[in-house]
Each structure stands twice: as structure tokens, then as C-alpha cells.
Design a protein around this motif. Sequence first.
Motif, PDB file in Angstrom:
ATOM      1  N   ASP A 264     -30.059  81.444  52.237  1.00  0.00           N
ATOM      2  CA  ASP A 264     -29.644  82.575  50.972  1.00  0.00           C
ATOM      3  C   ASP A 264     -27.721  83.740  51.335  1.00  0.00           C
ATOM      4  OD1 ASP A 264     -31.932  81.344  50.646  1.00  0.00           O
ATOM      5  OD2 ASP A 264     -32.877  83.818  50.349  1.00  0.00           O
TER       6      ASP A 264
ATOM      7  N   ARG B 250     -32.820  75.008  40.524  1.00  0.00           N
ATOM      8  CA  ARG B 250     -34.236  75.912  40.523  1.00  0.00           C
ATOM      9  C   ARG B 250     -35.465  75.641  40.766  1.00  0.00           C
ATOM     10  NH1 ARG B 250     -31.299  74.014  35.577  1.00  0.00           N
ATOM     11  NH2 ARG B 250     -30.847  74.412  34.493  1.00  0.00           N
TER      12      ARG B 250
ATOM     13  N   LYS C 247     -35.853  76.927  47.795  1.00  0.00           N
ATOM     14  CA  LYS C 247     -36.709  77.952  47.778  1.00  0.00           C
ATOM     15  C   LYS C 247     -36.101  79.089  48.416  1.00  0.00           C
ATOM     16  CE  LYS C 247     -41.424  75.275  49.212  1.00  0.00           C
ATOM     17  NZ  LYS C 247     -41.541  75.377  50.184  1.00  0.00           N
TER      18      LYS C 247
ATOM     19  N   GLN D 296     -35.730  83.451  49.305  1.00  0.00           N
ATOM     20  CA  GLN D 296     -36.030  84.733  48.844  1.00  0.00           C
ATOM     21  C   GLN D 296     -35.153  85.943  48.224  1.00  0.00           C
ATOM     22  OE1 GLN D 296     -38.802  84.696  50.961  1.00  0.00           O
ATOM     23  NE2 GLN D 296     -38.563  83.142  50.934  1.00  0.00           N
TER      24      GLN D 296
ATOM     25  N   ARG E  95     -31.664  84.488  43.074  1.00  0.00           N
ATOM     26  CA  ARG E  95     -32.277  83.072  42.442  1.00  0.00           C
ATOM     27  C   ARG E  95     -32.423  82.858  41.105  1.00  0.00           C
ATOM     28  NH1 ARG E  95     -35.456  79.628  43.709  1.00  0.00           N
ATOM     29  NH2 ARG E  95     -33.920  78.922  42.118  1.00  0.00           N
ATOM     30  N   SER E  96     -31.845  84.809  40.416  1.00  0.00           N
ATOM     31  CA  SER E  96     -31.568  84.508  39.248  1.00  0.00           C
ATOM     32  C   SER E  96     -30.691  83.655  38.908  1.00  0.00           C
ATOM     33  CB  SER E  96     -31.325  86.403  38.848  1.00  0.00           C
ATOM     34  OG  SER E  96     -30.671  86.420  39.542  1.00  0.00           O
TER      35      SER E  96
ATOM     36  N   ASP F  27     -30.949  79.825  38.902  1.00  0.00           N
ATOM     37  CA  ASP F  27     -31.779  79.374  38.008  1.00  0.00           C
ATOM     38  C   ASP F  27     -30.909  79.202  36.342  1.00  0.00           C
ATOM     39  OD1 ASP F  27     -33.798  79.187  38.655  1.00  0.00           O
ATOM     40  OD2 ASP F  27     -35.215  81.590  38.329  1.00  0.00           O
TER      41      ASP F  27
END
Length: 234
Positions: A104, A130, A133, A135, A140-141, A144
Motif C-alpha cells: 500500500d 478496483r 485488496k 488497507q 482505495r479511493s 477506484d
Amino acid sequence: MPGRLAMTDQLRLPLQSDVPQGASTFVRSASNEEAVRVLERWPDAAGQVMAICGPAGCGKSHLAAIWAERVGAVALNGAEAAHHDPLELEGRPVLLDIAQDADDETLFHLINLAQADGGALLLVSRPSPRFWKVQVPDLRSRLDSIRVTAMEEPDDVVLAAILRARFAERSITPTDEVIDYLVRRIDRSAAAVEDVVARLDEQHRPVTRALARQVLEAAQTLPDEEDAADDEEN
């Protein structure tokens, strides 16, 4: 027909890593045409991030390597990207293959570094970002919102080209009839190509359609024979 990505002066920088020389062997077809057209003119501005996704053996890493060579990108690979000094990447286009394996923190830094003037980040993976996995909510945003260009499994044109290339590596030159026969009957994957070419090479005989049929039929019956042998032993 083999296709070469259009050359532009866009973000042209000296190469910083050994990038495969593969433009002359990349085959354009309906299965990859959209991705090829996108990368011919990308990035068209600094700070851009994009992902190329598709099944194994579809040619996404090959296409991405051609892009990296054109723009002078730093080529990184999966989890190994964490060992690269971020300061060397600022203001540079970057290619990250097997991108879903990067941690990440590394992904977050690479996306941020791509925003610098002259920067860009091309991610390559089987699944779309998308579905990765992660954290970190902010990551994440960002994942996406990344533009994604998908490549499809090899079509007849690409599969035939892969077969010819794998045969050529073994100094085998089968006829078009043999290639067409195999294209219609093997799975559409690089793994299937490697397997059938290896099996044919092991025969130490001229690769004909009859031999191809024999090898494919033997491969189809082998699991049943093995199962029968196991039953007898049990």
C-alpha cells in the motif's frame, strides 16, 4: 500484422532501466487494439495514472514495455518496487508491472509522485485496481478513480503469432496449416502454447498436422489413464 506504437516526443526522457525491445514483434489485433491506441497518445499531460488489465498471456506486459521504451519510463516490478528510491522517480514516467503485488505504501507514493511535472504512472495487472485488496482508505479511493484499459484473451491472430514465436525459439517452422489447426484446438493462453510446443518438440519429428493431432489427443487422454492407474493401485 506486427504493429509498432507511434513515436512521439511526449515526455521523452533517457532510459533508466533495461526495457525489453519488443515493438517489432507485438501483434495488433481486435483483442488489444483499444489498449494500443490509448498508449500511442498517453500520457497527454503530466500527473496521469492509468492501468492496463487483462488475462495471463494477453500481451499487456509486452505492450507496457513498448510504452516504457517510448517515453523513457523507469520499469518496476511488483513487490520489488518498494526497494527503489522514490527520489529517483519524481518527475519521471514509471511503469509498475504486476502492480497488485506492491504494498500500500509503495502504491500510494507512486501515485503521488506521478503528479509531479513530467510524471506519469502506468500500472499493469490481471485484475483491475478496483479489485485489489488494500488497507489504506485514501489509496482505495485513488485506485477506484484510475482510468482502466482492458485487454482481452488472445484472439486467433495473436495466438497464432505466439505459437510461431515459441516454435521459432526452438528452431521449428511449422506450416500455416499446423498453426491454424492448433489455434482452433488449444486453450487461449500463453501457458497452453508453451505446453503444446514443448510436447511437439519432445517428439523429435517434423511438426505436421498429424503429429499435432496425435499430441493433442494424447494430452486429452493422459488424465484418464493416470486416474485408471491410481484406481488399480488402490
